[in-house]
Design an enzyme around this catalytic site. Structure first.
Site, mmCIF file in Angstrom:
data_model
loop_
_atom_site.group_PDB
_atom_site.id
_atom_site.type_symbol
_atom_site.label_atom_id
_atom_site.label_comp_id
_atom_site.label_asym_id
_atom_site.label_seq_id
_atom_site.Cartn_x
_atom_site.Cartn_y
_atom_site.Cartn_z
ATOM 1 N N SER A 123 0.855 -1.182 0.000
ATOM 2 C CA SER A 123 0.000 0.000 0.000
ATOM 3 C C SER A 123 0.895 1.238 0.000
ATOM 4 O O SER A 123 1.947 1.255 -0.648
ATOM 5 C CB SER A 123 -0.948 -0.030 1.204
ATOM 6 O OG SER A 123 -1.768 1.114 1.236
ATOM 7 N N TYR A 181 -5.410 7.933 -6.352
ATOM 8 C CA TYR A 181 -4.288 7.095 -5.926
ATOM 9 C C TYR A 181 -4.442 6.704 -4.457
ATOM 10 O O TYR A 181 -4.309 5.526 -4.095
ATOM 11 C CB TYR A 181 -2.961 7.825 -6.138
ATOM 12 C CG TYR A 181 -1.763 7.058 -5.633
ATOM 13 C CD1 TYR A 181 -1.371 5.858 -6.246
ATOM 14 C CD2 TYR A 181 -1.021 7.503 -4.533
ATOM 15 C CE1 TYR A 181 -0.273 5.143 -5.783
ATOM 16 C CE2 TYR A 181 0.079 6.792 -4.065
ATOM 17 C CZ TYR A 181 0.445 5.615 -4.698
ATOM 18 O OH TYR A 181 1.527 4.911 -4.232
ATOM 19 N N LYS A 209 -4.838 2.952 -2.701
ATOM 20 C CA LYS A 209 -3.940 2.435 -1.667
ATOM 21 C C LYS A 209 -4.716 2.059 -0.395
ATOM 22 O O LYS A 209 -4.344 1.101 0.305
ATOM 23 C CB LYS A 209 -2.852 3.459 -1.357
ATOM 24 C CG LYS A 209 -1.890 3.712 -2.517
ATOM 25 C CD LYS A 209 -0.952 2.541 -2.762
ATOM 26 C CE LYS A 209 -1.346 1.602 -3.837
ATOM 27 N NZ LYS A 209 -0.402 0.484 -4.032
#
Length: 313
Positions: free
Chosen positions: A170, A200, A204
């Site tokens: 992550s 983004y 994650k």
């Protein structure tokens, strides 16, 4: 204040207490590292090969992967990695890659879901029309893991500790968002309004939520699922950044080899066998994930949505 201190702790970690020299002998272990032709994936593969693992480098570009394999062979004293063609932004490619692996191997002991794409232009989509970042970073890895579960379960049974490990890379960017907006996973007006950085961060966080849900569903069958922030690192992951973003991020970046430490710790150390569901931070420490990742309902909803997306691939 607590969140700020936690962020600073991840951005400026203390000296690592774990090193690649602490990795045990991995003879007989079969490992896949996605995105291992470059960056921290390549550093991860290098350490695994140096400790006698059988490593598959899963990447979409055969030429780059073959070049990386040749370099790794030279750097590790003749250890030979194996290429597995995988494009995580195309679910059909994911299916073919899993089928190819399963035709060669019955057991998989460690899966590093390491590959990722960061802040590409918002208009970019996956082959099936998903947001490129969520589709690649989360959905692609989910489908790959799902298809490989039989080999992971077999790997757990054959391991001396009864465990197989799935390590999901992550980022500290998972803390940039407060939750998951399902309306932005595929192309939509809502998605187009989002900044690439927010998309983004959402992807994650999706990595962490998926890792937690995998841990809940398969932990009692020997699967150890973790997620982690590898650290702020110098790699080609920043290739889509503007020059001003590149300038400022370079001020807080660490050498790429540091980034492999936390995932190698999760994937190979004796302590890693007891980390099911945990979120790790630089370097090889247990940390605190985004509170949204603690929401079991969110984990169930994401899993259900992803199952629906891959049902007819």
């Amino acid at each position: 204040m607590g969140a700020l201190l936690s962020t600073l702790d991840e951005a400026f970690p203390p000296k690592p207490q774990f090193s690649v020299d602490d990795i045990p002998d991995l003879s007989g272990k079969v490992v896949i590292v996605t995105g291992a032709n470059t960056g921290i994936g390549k550093e991860t593969a290098k350490a695994l090969l140096a400790h006698n693992a059988k490593v598959y480098i899963a990447a979409r570009n055969k030429e780059k992967a073959k070049r990386a394999i040749a370099e790794l062979k030279k750097e590790t004293g003749n250890a030979q990695a194996h290429f597995l063609k995988l494009d995580l932004s195309d679910l059909s490619s994911v299916k073919r890659a899993a089928e190819e692996f399963l035709s060669k191997e019955k057991e998989l002991h460690i899966l590093f879901n390491n590959a990722g794409v960061m802040v590409p232009p918002v208009e970019k989509l996956t082959t099936q029309g998903y947001d490129l970042q969520f589709g690649t970073n989360v959905l692609g890895h989910f489908y790959f893991t799902k298809l490989l579960l039989p080999s992971l379960l077999a790997g757990a049974k054959s391991s001396s500790d009864g465990k197989a490990r799935v390590v999901n890379t992550s980022s500290s960017a998972s803390n940039m968002v407060s939750g998951l907006d399902f309306n932005t996973f595929k192309d939509s007006p809502a998605r187009k309004k989002k900044l690439a950085w927010i998309l983004y961060g959402q992807s994650k966080l999706g990595n962490v939520v998926f890792a937690r849900e995998l841990a809940r569903r398969y932990g009692d069958q020997g699967i150890v699922s973790t997620s982690l922030n590898p650290g702020n690192l110098k790699s080609d992951l920043q290739r889509h950044l503007s020059w001003i973003e590149t300038f400022f991020t370079q001020l807080v970046l660490y050498p790429t080899p540091y980034g492999a430490l936390t995932q190698l710790y999760a994937g190979t150390s004796r302590e890693g066998a007891d980390l099911n569901g945990e979120y790790l931070i630089p370097w090889a420490r247990i940390g605190h994930a985004n509170p949204a990742a603690e929401d079991r309902k969110l984990g169930e909803e994401l899993w259900k949505w992803m199952e629906e997306q891959v049902a007819h691939v």
